[in-house]
Design a protein around this motif. Structure first.
Motif, PDB file in Angstrom:
ATOM      1  N   ASP A  41     -47.221 -12.515  -6.620  1.00 62.49           N
ATOM      2  CA  ASP A  41     -46.417 -13.321  -7.543  1.00 62.49           C
ATOM      3  C   ASP A  41     -44.964 -13.305  -7.068  1.00 62.49           C
ATOM      4  OD1 ASP A  41     -45.073 -14.537  -9.608  1.00 62.49           O
ATOM      5  OD2 ASP A  41     -45.704 -13.122 -11.154  1.00 62.49           O
ATOM      6  N   SER A  42     -44.605 -14.316  -6.277  1.00 60.49           N
ATOM      7  CA  SER A  42     -43.272 -14.329  -5.662  1.00 60.49           C
ATOM      8  C   SER A  42     -42.142 -14.480  -6.673  1.00 60.49           C
ATOM      9  CB  SER A  42     -43.187 -15.433  -4.616  1.00 60.49           C
ATOM     10  OG  SER A  42     -43.383 -16.697  -5.211  1.00 60.49           O
ATOM     11  N   SER A  43     -42.470 -14.790  -7.928  1.00 52.75           N
ATOM     12  CA  SER A  43     -41.422 -14.865  -8.946  1.00 52.75           C
ATOM     13  C   SER A  43     -41.031 -13.477  -9.463  1.00 52.75           C
ATOM     14  CB  SER A  43     -41.857 -15.760 -10.113  1.00 52.75           C
ATOM     15  OG  SER A  43     -42.904 -15.153 -10.843  1.00 52.75           O
ATOM     16  N   LEU A  44     -41.816 -12.459  -9.138  1.00 45.69           N
ATOM     17  CA  LEU A  44     -41.541 -11.086  -9.561  1.00 45.69           C
ATOM     18  C   LEU A  44     -40.736 -10.377  -8.469  1.00 45.69           C
ATOM     19  CD1 LEU A  44     -41.834  -8.744 -11.533  1.00 45.69           C
ATOM     20  CD2 LEU A  44     -44.092  -8.302 -10.566  1.00 45.69           C
ATOM     21  N   VAL A  45     -39.436 -10.248  -8.706  1.00 48.11           N
ATOM     22  CA  VAL A  45     -38.523  -9.635  -7.743  1.00 48.11           C
ATOM     23  C   VAL A  45     -37.787  -8.489  -8.429  1.00 48.11           C
ATOM     24  CG1 VAL A  45     -36.533 -10.055  -6.253  1.00 48.11           C
ATOM     25  CG2 VAL A  45     -38.245 -11.847  -6.553  1.00 48.11           C
ATOM     26  N   LEU A  46     -37.718  -7.341  -7.746  1.00 46.71           N
ATOM     27  CA  LEU A  46     -37.098  -6.147  -8.304  1.00 46.71           C
ATOM     28  C   LEU A  46     -36.019  -5.611  -7.375  1.00 46.71           C
ATOM     29  CD1 LEU A  46     -40.414  -4.171  -8.850  1.00 46.71           C
ATOM     30  CD2 LEU A  46     -39.270  -5.539 -10.574  1.00 46.71           C
ATOM     31  N   LYS A  47     -34.975  -5.062  -7.946  1.00 50.30           N
ATOM     32  CA  LYS A  47     -33.995  -4.302  -7.179  1.00 50.30           C
ATOM     33  C   LYS A  47     -34.188  -2.843  -7.543  1.00 50.30           C
ATOM     34  CE  LYS A  47     -29.112  -3.979  -6.008  1.00 50.30           C
ATOM     35  NZ  LYS A  47     -27.765  -4.532  -6.248  1.00 50.30           N
ATOM     36  N   VAL A  48     -34.544  -2.035  -6.557  1.00 54.84           N
ATOM     37  CA  VAL A  48     -34.881  -0.629  -6.778  1.00 54.84           C
ATOM     38  C   VAL A  48     -33.914   0.227  -5.966  1.00 54.84           C
ATOM     39  CG1 VAL A  48     -36.722   1.086  -6.574  1.00 54.84           C
ATOM     40  CG2 VAL A  48     -37.308  -1.296  -7.038  1.00 54.84           C
ATOM     41  N   THR A  49     -33.412   1.287  -6.588  1.00 58.87           N
ATOM     42  CA  THR A  49     -32.548   2.193  -5.835  1.00 58.87           C
ATOM     43  C   THR A  49     -33.388   2.953  -4.819  1.00 58.87           C
ATOM     44  OG1 THR A  49     -32.792   4.067  -7.350  1.00 58.87           O
ATOM     45  CG2 THR A  49     -31.015   2.484  -7.821  1.00 58.87           C
ATOM     46  N   TRP A  50     -32.763   3.333  -3.729  1.00 58.50           N
ATOM     47  CA  TRP A  50     -33.471   4.064  -2.683  1.00 58.50           C
ATOM     48  C   TRP A  50     -34.074   5.377  -3.202  1.00 58.50           C
ATOM     49  CZ3 TRP A  50     -36.077   3.278   1.352  1.00 58.50           C
ATOM     50  CH2 TRP A  50     -36.302   4.262   2.306  1.00 58.50           C
ATOM     51  N   PRO A  51     -33.346   6.179  -3.999  1.00 60.39           N
ATOM     52  CA  PRO A  51     -33.967   7.395  -4.530  1.00 60.39           C
ATOM     53  C   PRO A  51     -35.218   7.107  -5.379  1.00 60.39           C
ATOM     54  CG  PRO A  51     -31.590   7.541  -4.766  1.00 60.39           C
ATOM     55  CD  PRO A  51     -31.906   6.131  -4.325  1.00 60.39           C
ATOM     56  N   GLN A  52     -35.200   6.020  -6.159  1.00 60.06           N
ATOM     57  CA  GLN A  52     -36.389   5.670  -6.943  1.00 60.06           C
ATOM     58  C   GLN A  52     -37.551   5.291  -6.031  1.00 60.06           C
ATOM     59  OE1 GLN A  52     -34.679   2.470  -9.264  1.00 60.06           O
ATOM     60  NE2 GLN A  52     -34.663   3.723 -11.114  1.00 60.06           N
ATOM     61  N   LEU A  53     -37.250   4.541  -4.978  1.00 58.63           N
ATOM     62  CA  LEU A  53     -38.306   4.047  -4.095  1.00 58.63           C
ATOM     63  C   LEU A  53     -38.968   5.162  -3.302  1.00 58.63           C
ATOM     64  CD1 LEU A  53     -39.647   1.365  -3.312  1.00 58.63           C
ATOM     65  CD2 LEU A  53     -38.025   1.203  -1.430  1.00 58.63           C
ATOM     66  N   ILE A  54     -38.198   6.133  -2.866  1.00 57.41           N
ATOM     67  CA  ILE A  54     -38.798   7.216  -2.069  1.00 57.41           C
ATOM     68  C   ILE A  54     -39.363   8.341  -2.931  1.00 57.41           C
ATOM     69  CG2 ILE A  54     -37.475   6.696   0.001  1.00 57.41           C
ATOM     70  CD1 ILE A  54     -35.634   9.062  -0.703  1.00 57.41           C
ATOM     71  N   ASN A  55     -39.238   8.214  -4.252  1.00 56.46           N
ATOM     72  CA  ASN A  55     -39.837   9.175  -5.178  1.00 56.46           C
ATOM     73  C   ASN A  55     -41.345   8.924  -5.202  1.00 56.46           C
ATOM     74  OD1 ASN A  55     -40.857  10.538  -7.416  1.00 56.46           O
ATOM     75  ND2 ASN A  55     -38.989  10.256  -8.594  1.00 56.46           N
ATOM     76  N   SER A  56     -42.125   9.863  -4.703  1.00 55.68           N
ATOM     77  CA  SER A  56     -43.571   9.669  -4.570  1.00 55.68           C
ATOM     78  C   SER A  56     -44.301   9.559  -5.905  1.00 55.68           C
ATOM     79  CB  SER A  56     -44.183  10.796  -3.736  1.00 55.68           C
ATOM     80  OG  SER A  56     -43.994  12.040  -4.379  1.00 55.68           O
ATOM     81  N   SER A  57     -43.642   9.888  -6.994  1.00 53.19           N
ATOM     82  CA  SER A  57     -44.298   9.701  -8.294  1.00 53.19           C
ATOM     83  C   SER A  57     -44.156   8.252  -8.781  1.00 53.19           C
ATOM     84  CB  SER A  57     -43.756  10.675  -9.338  1.00 53.19           C
ATOM     85  OG  SER A  57     -42.397  10.416  -9.599  1.00 53.19           O
TER      86      SER A  57
END
Length: 83
Positions: A41-57
């Motif tokens: 769904d290309s309409s679903l776009v998120l901005k995620v902080t790097w610490p959130q993204l590399i958090n394995s949980s």
């Protein structure tokens, strides 16, 4: 691991989606961020902080098949599709 890899799997559904691709990234070392777009769904776009993204949980690098059992159930329930 910077710059980030392209493929990411969310550990929980986000608006019904869990496979995302990194389309942009930036920021200073302590303020890095990644823009992710849903694969389906290309309409679903998120901005995620790097610490959130590399958090394995929260996220997993690569595209994991989280719903292999659910997908098989959908494929095997052709009676519901036909009706």
């Amino acid at each position: 691991m910077w710059p980030p890899v392209k493929a990411w799997t969310s550990k929980s559904y986000i608006n019904g989606q869990f496979h995302f691709v990194a389309i942009n990234y930036g920021g200073k070392p302590h303020e890095r961020w990644v823009i992710l777009m849903s694969v389906l769904d290309s309409s679903l776009v998120l901005k995620v902080t790097w610490p959130q993204l590399i958090n394995s949980s929260n996220w997993e690098c690569g595209w994991e098949d989280k719903n292999s059992l659910d997908s098989a159930k959908v494929v095997n329930s052709k009676d519901e599709i036909i009706n």
